[in-house]
Design an enzyme around this catalytic site. Structure first.
Site: not given
Ligand code: 8Y7
Length: 274
Positions: A219, A253
């Site tokens: 990020k 994630r």
């Molecule tokens: C997150 C996310 C993204 C997160 C959850 C990226 C879809 C941006 N970030 N879902 N999604 N938590 N639950 O850097 O932090 O992957 S998109």
């Protein structure tokens, strides 16, 4: 946790591998665009020990173009169908659209990951009807403008209270308490300082009473904190994952499954039974 018939073991930290099917996603956009490539990347992540694969067809990057329901379905459904046949682990769908939730679950998805925490019209009722677990994420504002001037009196309290209220809305809609995860939403309407304060105080979210999922991988907070470009954020991402595990995260994630999983398993080995 039962994800549409496939178990997700939350007795230890679980690894959620990211499968972006968007042409514009900021950290791996365009890399996995063909269907076959997407499926083989997911197989590789499963092979490396991912516990769940998160499939997404709509970018949440600030300024990303809106995607129609049909376009999103065309991106995700064939990949979900293939993955359901080719991997045994559960699949989650990263979407805020109720119609996409419905089609994704019929195609074999066992969890809904919604960055809008089921606030879109009909999303809450749809998720409740589908009966699969949901991840509720905090975001201040809308993806397009959320990074313009994020403001909080106390970011930890506000994120915690929001997640608690959304969890209650889910319970009121008939979603079982054991099917709810919460996520502070790193980078979603937050400055670097907000993100760091949330990470230092992640254990405060425990009082909401749901397992905590975090996404920190690659990020922009890493870029802002120590100046690394997006293709050089692996080691810093692993460090953040370890910190999140130490402060109570249950699901991480991430993009880099093998590296992060090894680091997390080692940290768990150190603190097991301690
Ligand atoms: C997150 C996310 C993204 C997160 C959850 C990226 C879809 C941006 N970030 N879902 N999604 N938590 N639950 O850097 O932090 O992957 S998109």
């Amino acid at each position: 946790m039962d994800c549409g018939g496939r178990p997700l073991d939350l007795g230890r930290v679980a690894v959620m591998g990211i499968l972006n099917l968007t042409p514009d996603s900021f950290s791996d956009g365009g890399l996995f665009m063909s269907r076959d490539q997407a499926v083989s990347h997911a197989l590789k992540m499963a092979d490396e020990g991912a516990d769940i694969i998160d499939v997404g067809g709509e970018s949440t990057r600030p300024g990303a173009p809106a995607v129609s329901v049909q376009e999103e379905l065309d991106r995700v459904v064939p990949v979900i169908e293939a993955l359901r046949r080719e991997v045994e682990i559960p699949i989650s769908i990263d979407t805020s659209k109720p119609q996409v939730m419905r089609e994704a679950v019929s195609a074999g998805v066992g969890m809904i990951n919604d960055v809008k925490a089921l606030r879109e019209e009909n999303a809450l009722a749809m998720a409740a009807g589908l009966g699969v677990p949901v991840c509720l994420m905090h975001m201040q504002g809308e993806p397009r403008s959320m990074q313009v001037n994020p403001t909080y009196k106390d970011v930890v309290v506000e994120v915690r209270d929001f997640l608690s209220a959304r969890r209650q809305a889910c319970l009121d809609a008939g979603i079982h308490q054991k099917k709810i995860l919460i996520d502070p939403g790193f980078g979603f309407g937050k400055t670097l300082e907000h993100n760091l304060e949330l990470l230092r105080n992640l254990s405060e979210l425990k009082s909401v009473g749901a397992p905590v999922l975090v996404g920190l991988s690659r990020k922009s907070m890493i870029g802002k904190a120590i100046g690394l470009p997006v293709d050089k954020r692996l080691h810093a991402s692993v460090a953040l994952a370890i910190l999140a595990v130490r402060t109570g995260a249950n699901v991480i994630r991430l993009h880099d499954v093998a590296a992060t999983r090894e680091a997390v398993r080692m940290v768990e080995a150190v603190y097991r039974a301690a």
